[in-house]
Design a protein around this motif. Sequence first.
Motif, PDB file in Angstrom:
ATOM      1  N   LYS A  83       0.850  -1.191   0.000  1.00 10.90           N
ATOM      2  CA  LYS A  83       0.000   0.000   0.000  1.00 10.90           C
ATOM      3  C   LYS A  83       0.882   1.236   0.000  1.00 10.90           C
ATOM      4  O   LYS A  83       0.623   2.210  -0.691  1.00 10.90           O
ATOM      5  CB  LYS A  83      -0.885   0.045   1.244  1.00 10.90           C
ATOM      6  N   ASP A 133       4.721  -7.733  12.496  1.00  7.30           N
ATOM      7  CA  ASP A 133       3.537  -6.983  12.887  1.00  7.30           C
ATOM      8  C   ASP A 133       3.677  -5.489  12.582  1.00  7.30           C
ATOM      9  O   ASP A 133       2.694  -4.834  12.234  1.00  7.30           O
ATOM     10  CB  ASP A 133       3.239  -7.194  14.373  1.00  7.30           C
ATOM     11  N   ALA A 135       2.612  -4.836   8.976  1.00  5.41           N
ATOM     12  CA  ALA A 135       1.279  -5.290   8.564  1.00  5.41           C
ATOM     13  C   ALA A 135       0.432  -4.202   7.912  1.00  5.41           C
ATOM     14  O   ALA A 135      -0.228  -4.460   6.903  1.00  5.41           O
ATOM     15  CB  ALA A 135       0.543  -5.903   9.749  1.00  5.41           C
ATOM     16  N   THR A 136       0.446  -2.996   8.439  1.00  7.66           N
ATOM     17  CA  THR A 136      -0.414  -1.944   7.881  1.00  7.66           C
ATOM     18  C   THR A 136       0.080  -1.428   6.531  1.00  7.66           C
ATOM     19  O   THR A 136      -0.664  -0.754   5.830  1.00  7.66           O
ATOM     20  CB  THR A 136      -0.522  -0.749   8.848  1.00  7.66           C
ATOM     21  N   CYS A 137       1.306  -1.758   6.159  1.00  2.00           N
ATOM     22  CA  CYS A 137       1.867  -1.304   4.879  1.00  2.00           C
ATOM     23  C   CYS A 137       1.519  -2.252   3.730  1.00  2.00           C
ATOM     24  O   CYS A 137       1.723  -1.906   2.563  1.00  2.00           O
ATOM     25  CB  CYS A 137       3.390  -1.206   4.978  1.00  2.00           C
ATOM     26  N   GLU A 161      -3.704  -6.710   0.748  1.00  2.00           N
ATOM     27  CA  GLU A 161      -4.377  -7.910   1.259  1.00  2.00           C
ATOM     28  C   GLU A 161      -3.698  -9.205   0.810  1.00  2.00           C
ATOM     29  O   GLU A 161      -3.675 -10.190   1.538  1.00  2.00           O
ATOM     30  CB  GLU A 161      -5.831  -7.906   0.787  1.00  2.00           C
TER      31      GLU A 161
END
Length: 135
Positions: free
Chosen positions: A2, A49, A52-54, A57
Amino acid sequence: MKHAPRLGLTGEMVVEVTEENCINFADGGMPHVLATPWLVAYLEFVARDALATCLEENERSVGAVVEIEHLAPSPIGGKVTCRARVIHVDGPTITFQIEAHDEVEPVAKGLHKRRVVDVHRFARRVAKKQKPAGS
């Protein structure tokens, strides 16, 4: 991805030293302390962890390099804080400075690289190595 992880992105977790994550050869006076393989795993988990937000899906990060110096023992009942901080990004390869400390002193330090992979492509690569059932 992302977005690429920013330098300085940090993850942290606190783990308790228990019988389950101690060395398995503690006998004859050898105290039960956090085992190095468990320490490495916790440091990998915290780096994973943090990323993870980078990730998209269909992406995950996998460990590529672990260079750690286990500096001090941590006894049962102790709490160990594990930290990973992004220090370099080179496309899909992210380098972390990793460290751990207990309530008394530094426990570990080192570097960890993770590589971002596409789950489907990774699964196809694994499938090519698997033997058919019954062979």
